[in-house]
Design a protein around this motif. Sequence first.
Motif, PDB file in Angstrom:
ATOM      1  N   THR A   7      33.321  48.684  52.795  1.00  0.00           N
ATOM      2  CA  THR A   7      34.571  49.410  53.045  1.00  0.00           C
ATOM      3  C   THR A   7      35.622  49.080  52.001  1.00  0.00           C
ATOM      4  N   GLU A   8      35.761  47.798  51.710  1.00  0.00           N
ATOM      5  CA  GLU A   8      36.784  47.377  50.743  1.00  0.00           C
ATOM      6  C   GLU A   8      36.415  47.827  49.322  1.00  0.00           C
ATOM      7  N   LEU A   9      35.110  47.847  49.020  1.00  0.00           N
ATOM      8  CA  LEU A   9      34.685  48.304  47.701  1.00  0.00           C
ATOM      9  C   LEU A   9      35.000  49.787  47.528  1.00  0.00           C
ATOM     10  N   GLU A  60      43.584  44.621  40.470  1.00  0.00           N
ATOM     11  CA  GLU A  60      43.075  43.272  40.197  1.00  0.00           C
ATOM     12  C   GLU A  60      43.266  42.365  41.408  1.00  0.00           C
ATOM     13  N   LYS A  61      44.427  42.463  42.029  1.00  0.00           N
ATOM     14  CA  LYS A  61      44.691  41.629  43.203  1.00  0.00           C
ATOM     15  C   LYS A  61      43.717  41.953  44.326  1.00  0.00           C
ATOM     16  N   GLN A  62      43.487  43.242  44.556  1.00  0.00           N
ATOM     17  CA  GLN A  62      42.549  43.651  45.608  1.00  0.00           C
ATOM     18  C   GLN A  62      41.142  43.146  45.307  1.00  0.00           C
ATOM     19  N   ALA A  63      40.749  43.254  44.036  1.00  0.00           N
ATOM     20  CA  ALA A  63      39.408  42.835  43.644  1.00  0.00           C
ATOM     21  C   ALA A  63      39.233  41.329  43.805  1.00  0.00           C
ATOM     22  N   LEU A  64      40.215  40.573  43.377  1.00  0.00           N
ATOM     23  CA  LEU A  64      40.121  39.117  43.481  1.00  0.00           C
ATOM     24  C   LEU A  64      40.115  38.672  44.935  1.00  0.00           C
ATOM     25  N   THR A  65      40.908  39.333  45.761  1.00  0.00           N
ATOM     26  CA  THR A  65      40.916  39.020  47.191  1.00  0.00           C
ATOM     27  C   THR A  65      39.558  39.317  47.809  1.00  0.00           C
ATOM     28  N   LEU A  66      38.972  40.446  47.429  1.00  0.00           N
ATOM     29  CA  LEU A  66      37.660  40.826  47.951  1.00  0.00           C
ATOM     30  C   LEU A  66      36.608  39.795  47.577  1.00  0.00           C
ATOM     31  N   MET A  67      36.606  39.354  46.321  1.00  0.00           N
ATOM     32  CA  MET A  67      35.610  38.378  45.883  1.00  0.00           C
ATOM     33  C   MET A  67      35.815  37.033  46.569  1.00  0.00           C
ATOM     34  N   THR A  68      37.068  36.658  46.785  1.00  0.00           N
ATOM     35  CA  THR A  68      37.351  35.361  47.400  1.00  0.00           C
ATOM     36  C   THR A  68      36.957  35.334  48.866  1.00  0.00           C
ATOM     37  N   LEU A  69      37.296  36.391  49.580  1.00  0.00           N
ATOM     38  CA  LEU A  69      37.069  36.401  51.024  1.00  0.00           C
ATOM     39  C   LEU A  69      35.631  36.747  51.400  1.00  0.00           C
ATOM     40  N   GLN A  70      34.987  37.623  50.621  1.00  0.00           N
ATOM     41  CA  GLN A  70      33.655  38.108  50.988  1.00  0.00           C
ATOM     42  C   GLN A  70      32.524  37.395  50.260  1.00  0.00           C
ATOM     43  N   GLN A  71      32.856  36.694  49.163  1.00  0.00           N
ATOM     44  CA  GLN A  71      31.859  35.955  48.388  1.00  0.00           C
ATOM     45  C   GLN A  71      30.600  36.797  48.145  1.00  0.00           C
ATOM     46  N   PRO A  72      30.734  37.873  47.377  1.00  0.00           N
ATOM     47  CA  PRO A  72      29.605  38.805  47.183  1.00  0.00           C
ATOM     48  C   PRO A  72      28.440  38.187  46.422  1.00  0.00           C
ATOM     49  N   PHE A  77      28.894  41.514  43.261  1.00  0.00           N
ATOM     50  CA  PHE A  77      29.861  40.915  42.343  1.00  0.00           C
ATOM     51  C   PHE A  77      29.987  41.773  41.082  1.00  0.00           C
ATOM     52  N   ARG A  78      28.858  42.280  40.592  1.00  0.00           N
ATOM     53  CA  ARG A  78      28.872  43.119  39.391  1.00  0.00           C
ATOM     54  C   ARG A  78      29.640  44.414  39.636  1.00  0.00           C
ATOM     55  N   ASN A  79      29.559  44.944  40.839  1.00  0.00           N
ATOM     56  CA  ASN A  79      30.333  46.129  41.189  1.00  0.00           C
ATOM     57  C   ASN A  79      31.829  45.892  40.974  1.00  0.00           C
ATOM     58  N   VAL A  80      32.300  44.768  41.469  1.00  0.00           N
ATOM     59  CA  VAL A  80      33.726  44.461  41.379  1.00  0.00           C
ATOM     60  C   VAL A  80      34.132  44.197  39.937  1.00  0.00           C
ATOM     61  N   ILE A  81      33.325  43.439  39.227  1.00  0.00           N
ATOM     62  CA  ILE A  81      33.633  43.132  37.825  1.00  0.00           C
ATOM     63  C   ILE A  81      33.691  44.406  36.996  1.00  0.00           C
ATOM     64  N   THR A  82      32.794  45.339  37.274  1.00  0.00           N
ATOM     65  CA  THR A  82      32.777  46.606  36.539  1.00  0.00           C
ATOM     66  C   THR A  82      34.085  47.368  36.737  1.00  0.00           C
TER      67      THR A  82
END
Length: 225
Positions: A7-9, A60-72, A77-82
């Motif tokens: 959902t967040e992605l 960027e803030k949304q992406a970093l929050t997503l990676m921190t909270l969900q630990q993909p 992780f590659r989806n978010v980095i892209t």
Amino acid sequence: MNNIFTTELKKLYTVFKQMGDAVSGQIEQATESYINHDKDAAQALIQQDNSINGNEVDLEKQALTLMTLQQPVADDFRNVITILKASSDLERIGDHATGIALETIRVKGSHRNKDVENEIASLTNMIRNMLKEALAAFQSIDMEQAQTVANQDQDVDAKFDKIRSNITAAIKNDPAVAEAGASYLMVTKLLERIGDRIVNLAEEMVYNQTGEIVELNQGRLHPND
């Protein structure tokens, strides 16, 4: 991929698409203000660029929050980095559009060449179509469309070379057009750089799906830049 992450992605992709649409509008507005010699419109666009930069920061803030909270995991992780990398390219495209607006304010209106300006408008349309297709490839994860976008950059390069040759010839024939000619060269170069950034978007989409860094555009069609 868990439901919360999915959902967040999707939200990140929505913000990215909105940012891309806004940048496309910047390109159009910048070129129109330049061709119409509209310094007021150019100034308004320069002020608007801050909102594009703000969109990138928010993403960027949304992406970093997503990676921190969900630990993909790796693929997620590659989806978010892209998206982060692609949003940086969109921000740079916005900067190039702002550069065109700045040139509108700087250059004087004398010795302008309508034929060259029509070619610049045509080049802008080509680039905006590239961006539209690149954003669509991101949304649909279409690798073939990404390659098509990259191939179109050769047409952009060829158009750029043609405009540059015409401007250079005009300056040689009439030194009075030198200032306008230099400005045309600057604007077309900024548009050509936007094309390169759009190719980056296509390459990032391929990386997202394959994990491989590829160069979709193997070089300029007319490598005399």
